[in-house]
Every structure is written in C-alpha cells, then in structure tokens.
Design a protein around this motif. Structure first.
Motif, PDB file in Angstrom:
ATOM      1  N   ASP A 174      -7.080   4.434   4.361  1.00 46.03           N
ATOM      2  CA  ASP A 174      -8.172   3.796   3.642  1.00 46.03           C
ATOM      3  C   ASP A 174      -9.308   4.774   3.285  1.00 46.03           C
ATOM      4  N   TRP A 188      -5.807   3.639  -9.696  1.00 48.91           N
ATOM      5  CA  TRP A 188      -4.993   2.630  -9.017  1.00 48.91           C
ATOM      6  C   TRP A 188      -3.889   2.083  -9.915  1.00 48.91           C
ATOM      7  N   PRO A 189      -2.675   1.936  -9.438  1.00 45.45           N
ATOM      8  CA  PRO A 189      -2.289   2.204  -8.058  1.00 45.45           C
ATOM      9  C   PRO A 189      -1.864   3.661  -7.802  1.00 45.45           C
ATOM     10  N   ASN A 190      -1.319   4.331  -8.816  1.00 45.73           N
ATOM     11  CA  ASN A 190      -0.808   5.663  -8.480  1.00 45.73           C
ATOM     12  C   ASN A 190      -0.652   6.631  -9.655  1.00 45.73           C
ATOM     13  N   PHE A 204      -1.118   1.001   5.887  1.00 42.44           N
ATOM     14  CA  PHE A 204      -2.079   1.533   4.920  1.00 42.44           C
ATOM     15  C   PHE A 204      -3.461   1.787   5.524  1.00 42.44           C
ATOM     16  N   TRP A 228      -8.317   7.205   0.630  1.00 45.32           N
ATOM     17  CA  TRP A 228      -8.238   6.545  -0.681  1.00 45.32           C
ATOM     18  C   TRP A 228      -9.617   6.510  -1.332  1.00 45.32           C
ATOM     19  N   VAL A 242     -10.170  -0.997  -2.701  1.00 47.06           N
ATOM     20  CA  VAL A 242      -8.946  -1.746  -2.360  1.00 47.06           C
ATOM     21  C   VAL A 242      -9.126  -2.437  -0.998  1.00 47.06           C
ATOM     22  N   ASP A 296     -10.518   7.544  -5.284  1.00 38.74           N
ATOM     23  CA  ASP A 296     -10.431   6.333  -6.104  1.00 38.74           C
ATOM     24  C   ASP A 296     -11.188   6.535  -7.429  1.00 38.74           C
ATOM     25  N   GLY A 324      -4.048  -2.489   0.199  1.00 40.22           N
ATOM     26  CA  GLY A 324      -3.970  -1.603  -0.972  1.00 40.22           C
ATOM     27  C   GLY A 324      -4.094  -2.357  -2.287  1.00 40.22           C
ATOM     28  N   GLY A 383       0.805  -1.226   0.000  1.00 39.16           N
ATOM     29  CA  GLY A 383       0.000   0.000   0.000  1.00 39.16           C
ATOM     30  C   GLY A 383       0.837   1.274   0.000  1.00 39.16           C
ATOM     31  N   LEU A 387       0.318   3.589  -2.948  1.00 41.85           N
ATOM     32  CA  LEU A 387      -0.948   4.333  -2.920  1.00 41.85           C
ATOM     33  C   LEU A 387      -0.828   5.518  -1.958  1.00 41.85           C
TER      34      LEU A 387
END
Ligand code: BTN
Length: 335
Positions: free
Chosen positions: A272, A182-184, A268, A275, A302, A279, A306, A156, A159
């Motif tokens: 959450d 996702w992921p970045n 991570f 995120w 996720v 997302d 992650g 994670g 992220l």
C-alpha cells in the motif's frame, strides 16, 4: 518459428561486429554456404531486422541486436527470493507469450513458468487492443503462477506486478519520472513505457491459473509511432542508448518473484505505501470508463484490495475494481 535456430543466433552475433561482412566471411564463421547465409539474412529481414546489403561489401546490421539468451537472463536474476521460476522459456516468434502459457501443461501446483519472446505476432493489450511487438526490440514476458488460492484472494495482484516492474526499472537506471496509472500502466513522465495484462482463470482441483503479461518498451525506434496510438516512450529514448534486454529481463523476473512471494504471504496490504508513491492519478480529476459508462471524479488512491477510489461530484467515494482511466484534460492522448 517457435524457437530461433542456433545458426540464426550465430549469424546475429557475427553481424553485431558493426561493420560490413561479406557472405563468404560470414559463411566461414558459421561453416555454411553463402547461399545459406543469404537465406538466413532474408529470414531476419522478414522479421523486420534492418540489414543493409551492398553487393561488393556484404551485410551490415544497421542497429545493434543482442538476442535474448536464457543463460544471460538467469545470470542477471540476482534477486533473492523463496519464489523462483521452475522454468524459463525463450521463444522466437509466437502469437502471444500469455496465450502460449495458457496452453502449456501444468506440471505441479505452485509452479511458476516464465516465457519471453523475441516477437509476438498477435500481442494483446488490455481491452482487446493489440500490443505492438517488433522482433528483438522490447520485452514481451509472461509469467504463469498456478496457485491454490481463490480468485477473491488475488485482489491487487495486478498492481503488485506493476510495482515490481517499477522496482526493476529503478534498479536498472531509471531513478526519476516513473509512475503507475491505475491499475498497471507503467509511465515515464506521463508517457507509456510499459503495460501489464493480468489474466486469472479458476482451474480444476482448486488451482487458480494466473498469467501476468508484461510488455516493456526497451529499444523501440521512433518510427514505431505510426503503429502505436497513444503517447509512449522507450528505455533507449529515456537514456539515449541501446540496452541488453537480458539484463532487464533478469531484473524484472527477480523483482516479480520477490513481489509474488510477499503477496502470497501478506497480500496487497504490504504494498500500500509503495503504491502511494507511484500513484499517477492520485488527487487528479479523472474519468473512468466502465461498460460504455463514463464516470468523472477525483482519484483518492486505492483501498486494501487495490480497487480505485473515486470521489464523484456528489461527494460520494466509490471503489472500482475495473475500468479504463484517463485524465480529464488529456483524456484523448493519455488513454
Ligand atoms: C496493456 O497495457 O494494454 C497491457 C500490455 C501487455 C503486453 C504484454 S507483452 C507480453 C504479454 N503477451 C501479450 O500478448 N500481452 C502481454
């Protein structure tokens, strides 16, 4: 050229006067000959800096250019965190800031080193792609963190790095339109604004070397479209103005340090909720490509590590730790 010479830096500063300056007057300001000025202007032109030259009037910088400056980056690093970079290096032209840090000797465990460059000749993106890195234009930043953690404890992190970029951008001026694919991949209104390449290598003596490479488009000209094969944007296009990268780099480093500190303590799980807010893929029909396999489904967010959750047509939800995601309908334009 690993670092830019003080003369070259002074020349750029002088040229920012936004008027034509003759070789003679520049020579006076810098205390060097007209011929030496000409050589330095040539060097800048080779880097791709647009300088207009007129025989009677001299030299003129077509666009503003504020170079990276360690003291200005530090001045803008106002975020308080127990984590602080042990070292910040500003380079001129380098193959890749991440490759540079990979080779740099490690002084001590838990050490954090940041490296920024004006230009990357072999900037790398995910999946072995090139990352277009024109001189003095964008942010090319890598952060090396050498930590006594097992690779399995670093789920994670990638992220988390993306979220820290989002937080820095929010503190800058970008309040709406930001999301993370996702992921970045950092997106602004579905266009790629930045990307992150996280590389994790187990080192000797129980240390793990993490290199987080961040590429963020800041002052990219629209002519760069021929060099980039996906839909992209840049901060100057979003806000219609030139931006001092020192300010943004300071914000980025500050938020990254804060996030690393929190990740180090809690993992991570503490990211959450944030995120979920950013997302981009959530509840969308997507493809995930893994080793030439293409799996379709609906993105379900996720898990606590992650990993991407995907509900396939059969109704089964599976977790993916790696892969390239794209939306069904725009799979070609939005990699
Ligand atoms: C991606 O979206 O594919 C990731 C791009 C990462 C680019 C950055 S720029 C700084 C660092 N140095 C590199 O060579 N790559 C990363």
């Amino acid at each position: 050229m690993k670092t830019l010479s003080p003369t070259l830096k002074k020349l750029v500063k002088a040229l920012n006067a936004s008027e034509f300056l003759s070789g003679a007057s520049l020579g006076k300001i810098l205390s060097i000959s007209r011929n030496a000025i000409w050589k330095h202007v040539n060097q800048l032109t080779k880097y791709g800096v647009a300088i207009e030259t007129a025989q009677s009037k001299g030299y003129y910088l077509k666009q503003p250019l504020i170079l990276l400056d360690k003291s200005l980056v530090k001045k803008n690093l106002t975020y308080t965190s127990k984590f602080l970079p042990n070292k910040i290096e500003i380079l001129g032209s380098i193959t890749s800031t991440s490759d540079y840090l990979k080779e740099l000797l490690i002084d001590s465990p838990n050490e954090i080193v940041i490296c920024l460059a004006e230009h990357q000749s072999a900037g790398r993106g995910r999946f072995g792609r090139a990352w277009y890195s024109p001189f003095g234009t964008n942010i090319y930043l890598s952060c090396r963190w050498c930590v006594a953690k097992d690779v399995s404890q670093l789920n994670g992190l990638s992220l988390v790095a993306a979220l820290s970029v989002i937080n820095a951008l929010k503190e800058f001026k970008i309040k709406d339109g930001l999301s993370i694919k996702w992921p970045n991949d950092i997106l602004w209104k579905e266009k790629k604004l930045g990307g992150i390449l996280t590389e994790i290598n187990a080192e000797s003596y129980g240390l793990t070397q993490i290199i987080i490479g961040i590429g963020l488009n800041v002052n990219m000209s629209s002519t760069a479209k021929d060099k980039i094969d996906h839909s992209w944007t840049s901060l100057n296009q979003i806000t219609s103005g030139y931006h001092d990268r020192n300010k943004i780099a300071g914000l980025l480093i500050g938020h990254l340090m804060q996030s690393l500190e929190k990740f180090n303590e809690i993992g991570f799980a503490s990211f959450d909720n944030q995120w979920k807010k950013y997302d981009y893929l959530l509840n969308k029909k997507i493809n995930i490509a893994i080793n030439k396999n293409n799996i379709k489904g609906i993105a379900q967010g996720v898990n606590e590590q992650g990993h991407l959750l995907l509900r396939t047509d059969s109704g089964v939800v599976s977790a993916f730790s790696a892969g390239e995601t794209s939306l069904h309908a725009v799979a070609k334009s939005m990699r």
